[in-house]
Design a protein around this motif. Structure first.
Motif, PDB file in Angstrom:
ATOM      1  N   LYS A  29      -4.173  -7.454  10.619  1.00  0.00           N
ATOM      2  CA  LYS A  29      -3.017  -7.629  11.141  1.00  0.00           C
ATOM      3  C   LYS A  29      -1.716  -7.341  10.295  1.00  0.00           C
ATOM      4  N   MET A  30      -1.955  -7.621   8.885  1.00  0.00           N
ATOM      5  CA  MET A  30      -1.027  -7.262   8.045  1.00  0.00           C
ATOM      6  C   MET A  30      -0.838  -5.489   8.075  1.00  0.00           C
ATOM      7  N   ASN A  31      -1.867  -5.082   8.042  1.00  0.00           N
ATOM      8  CA  ASN A  31      -1.732  -3.436   7.938  1.00  0.00           C
ATOM      9  C   ASN A  31      -0.836  -3.032   9.236  1.00  0.00           C
ATOM     10  N   ARG A  32      -1.318  -3.452  10.352  1.00  0.00           N
ATOM     11  CA  ARG A  32      -0.723  -3.158  11.489  1.00  0.00           C
ATOM     12  C   ARG A  32       0.684  -3.432  11.722  1.00  0.00           C
ATOM     13  N   ILE A  33       0.935  -4.690  11.178  1.00  0.00           N
ATOM     14  CA  ILE A  33       2.578  -5.208  11.216  1.00  0.00           C
ATOM     15  C   ILE A  33       3.265  -4.047  10.289  1.00  0.00           C
ATOM     16  N   LYS A  34       2.704  -3.629   8.879  1.00  0.00           N
ATOM     17  CA  LYS A  34       3.377  -2.881   7.871  1.00  0.00           C
ATOM     18  C   LYS A  34       3.647  -1.639   8.416  1.00  0.00           C
ATOM     19  N   SER A  35       2.797  -1.105   9.304  1.00  0.00           N
ATOM     20  CA  SER A  35       2.755   0.316   9.911  1.00  0.00           C
ATOM     21  C   SER A  35       3.921   0.418  11.008  1.00  0.00           C
ATOM     22  N   LYS A  36       3.681  -0.924  11.902  1.00  0.00           N
ATOM     23  CA  LYS A  36       4.762  -1.028  13.038  1.00  0.00           C
ATOM     24  C   LYS A  36       6.325  -0.953  12.232  1.00  0.00           C
ATOM     25  N   LEU A  37       6.217  -1.868  11.213  1.00  0.00           N
ATOM     26  CA  LEU A  37       7.887  -1.682  10.669  1.00  0.00           C
ATOM     27  C   LEU A  37       8.181  -0.577  10.038  1.00  0.00           C
ATOM     28  N   LYS A  38       7.230   0.268   9.470  1.00  0.00           N
ATOM     29  CA  LYS A  38       7.443   1.623   8.952  1.00  0.00           C
ATOM     30  C   LYS A  38       7.876   2.385   9.930  1.00  0.00           C
ATOM     31  N   ALA A  39       7.091   2.508  11.017  1.00  0.00           N
ATOM     32  CA  ALA A  39       7.426   3.403  12.151  1.00  0.00           C
ATOM     33  C   ALA A  39       8.780   3.129  12.608  1.00  0.00           C
ATOM     34  N   GLN A  40       8.934   1.904  12.775  1.00  0.00           N
ATOM     35  CA  GLN A  40      10.591   1.470  13.210  1.00  0.00           C
ATOM     36  C   GLN A  40      11.573   1.879  12.471  1.00  0.00           C
ATOM     37  N   ILE A  41      11.432   1.705  11.125  1.00  0.00           N
ATOM     38  CA  ILE A  41      12.464   2.108  10.219  1.00  0.00           C
ATOM     39  C   ILE A  41      12.595   3.677  10.221  1.00  0.00           C
ATOM     40  N   ASN A  42      11.436   4.443  10.232  1.00  0.00           N
ATOM     41  CA  ASN A  42      11.622   5.966  10.141  1.00  0.00           C
ATOM     42  C   ASN A  42      12.227   6.315  11.389  1.00  0.00           C
ATOM     43  N   LYS A  43      11.822   5.704  12.546  1.00  0.00           N
ATOM     44  CA  LYS A  43      12.377   6.014  13.766  1.00  0.00           C
ATOM     45  C   LYS A  43      13.896   5.984  13.727  1.00  0.00           C
ATOM     46  N   ASN A  44      14.271   4.654  13.088  1.00  0.00           N
ATOM     47  CA  ASN A  44      15.806   4.460  13.070  1.00  0.00           C
ATOM     48  C   ASN A  44      16.468   5.310  11.917  1.00  0.00           C
ATOM     49  N   ASP A  45      15.952   6.225  11.186  1.00  0.00           N
ATOM     50  CA  ASP A  45      16.154   7.145  10.181  1.00  0.00           C
ATOM     51  C   ASP A  45      16.822   6.309   9.047  1.00  0.00           C
ATOM     52  N   LEU A  46      16.323   5.509   8.532  1.00  0.00           N
ATOM     53  CA  LEU A  46      16.710   4.514   7.503  1.00  0.00           C
ATOM     54  C   LEU A  46      16.015   4.977   6.013  1.00  0.00           C
ATOM     55  N   TYR A  47      14.876   5.752   6.120  1.00  0.00           N
ATOM     56  CA  TYR A  47      14.405   6.262   5.028  1.00  0.00           C
ATOM     57  C   TYR A  47      14.985   7.325   4.232  1.00  0.00           C
TER      58      TYR A  47
END
Lengths: 165, 217
Positions: free
Chosen positions: A147-165
């Motif tokens: 679950k933690m891996n999935r949460i991290k991936s989900k958050l990372k994807a969202q952040i990338n999508k919002n172009d914050l990296y």
């Protein structure tokens, strides 16, 4: 329960009130909702205090009660504020992508997670091991890891999508 | 940027707010709880009080009404209400066991969901048992009363029409209509009271049990 027990309990809650506040902040956007939840968690902890044998750490035991209460808590219908962030985290600068901006963005994404995912993230942020998180949540350490891996991936994807990296 | 970096931000933000004094915390201990378990307990206490009130009211009718049929009808309900109070007290005792929230989250959610489902199922079954019983019993009493004591009966108005085919058809249609309305009303009522909550709890249990496909550690 007698006055000494009450005093002892109040002192323990006073020392560990940050745990309750963290849970309240993660589960409630509105300040009044947070106050309600804080009161409910304190009351539930007090009612269960006679069952606290000291076998587990007080903080772990408190997390169990706080999360159980927050997850099963029905909020009063109020005009919701825009975001969890607006209450206590400073606004981010428009053009810069500082570490703080990213934290704020991450917080916004965490706010969109399910109640269970929020609980896991909270324990993870407090450096609980997967075994300990599993014990609090009532699931296996393997399940927590997945679950933690999935949460991290989900958050990372969202952040990338919002172009914050 | 790592998820762990958030910890510092969260701690800093909370530092500003987490400053309740011991006195303020003591005051919170005397407040009333608003949890679902306590709401359920209040509902059951209301049901117990109403059942006792009904028992008293029905007893007055039993002792003071002049009609045999009415006395017979209400006396049976007093007899039904008394064990019902004990059933509710038993349910209350079971719900009290849920007051300790220091169990693991999944276990706690499963316990609350199970007791809530059982409560809804039992309340629904009790509604229909009482409704069927009321109808059958009242028809039986009306039949006995009309046959034995037509002129002194409160069912005198039905003297001529009673037990004719159109009357029986009317009773069947009326009963079916009543059962249908009660079925939808009970469903709507329990759903309004606990439906959304139950759905949310079940979603949490599903979230906890679910292991995503192709999961890698």
């Amino acid at each position: 329960m007698d006055m000494t027990t009450e005093q002892e309990f109040v002192s323990l809650i006073s020392q560990h009130q940050k745990i309750i506040y963290k849970v309240c902040h993660l589960y409630c956007k509105d300040k009044n909702d947070r106050d309600d939840l804080f009161q409910e968690i304190t009351l539930q902890t007090w009612k269960s205090y006679k069952h606290f044998k000291g076998e587990a750490k007080f903080s772990t035991w408190l997390y169990k009660i706080a999360l159980n209460t927050a997850i099963t808590h029905f909020k009063k219908v109020r005009k919701q504020k825009e975001s969890i962030i607006s209450d206590y985290i400073p606004e981010r600068a428009e053009d810069s992508h500082s570490k703080e901006d990213l934290s704020i963005a991450l917080f916004k994404e965490i706010d969109l997670l399910s109640k269970i995912e929020k609980a896991i993230v909270l324990l993870y942020l407090d450096h609980y091991s997967y075994n300990d998180i599993g014990e609090v949540m009532g699931i296996s350490a393997n399940n927590v890891a997945v679950k933690m891996n999935r949460i991290k991936s989900k958050l990372k994807a969202q952040i990338n999508k919002n172009d914050l990296y | 940027m790592e998820l762990d970096d958030l910890k510092l931000l969260l701690d800093t933000s909370i530092d500003c707010e987490a400053n309740k004094s011991e006195k303020e915390i003591s005051v919170l201990l005397s407040a009333t709880t608003k949890s679902l378990v306590s709401k359920l307990k209040i509902s059951i206490w209301i049901e117990i009080i109403l059942t006792i009130a009904c028992c008293l009211l029905f007893s007055i009718v039993v002792f003071f009404n002049q009609y045999w049929a009415v006395r017979a009808y209400f006396s049976v309900f007093v007899i039904i209400c008394i064990p019902f109070i004990f059933v509710l007290l038993l349910l209350l005792q079971r719900i009290n066991l849920l007051s300790h929230t220091d169990r693991p989250v999944k276990h706690n959610l499963e316990k609350i969901t199970a007791i809530l489902k059982r409560y809804i199922k039992n309340a629904y079954a009790a509604t229909f048992f009482l409704l069927s019983f009321c109808l059958l019993y009242s028809f039986t009493i009306a039949y006995i009363e009309t046959k034995n004591n037509i002129h002194g009966s409160i069912f005198f108005a039905f003297e001529k029409s009673a037990f004719s085919l159109p009357f029986i058809l009317f009773i069947i249609i009326y009963s079916l209509g009543l059962f249908t309305v009660m079925h939808y009303f009970a469903k709507w009522y329990f759903n309004k009271l606990y439906g959304q909550y139950l759905a949310e709890l079940e979603k949490c249990i599903r979230d906890l049990n679910e292991i995503p496909e192709n999961a890698s550690l």
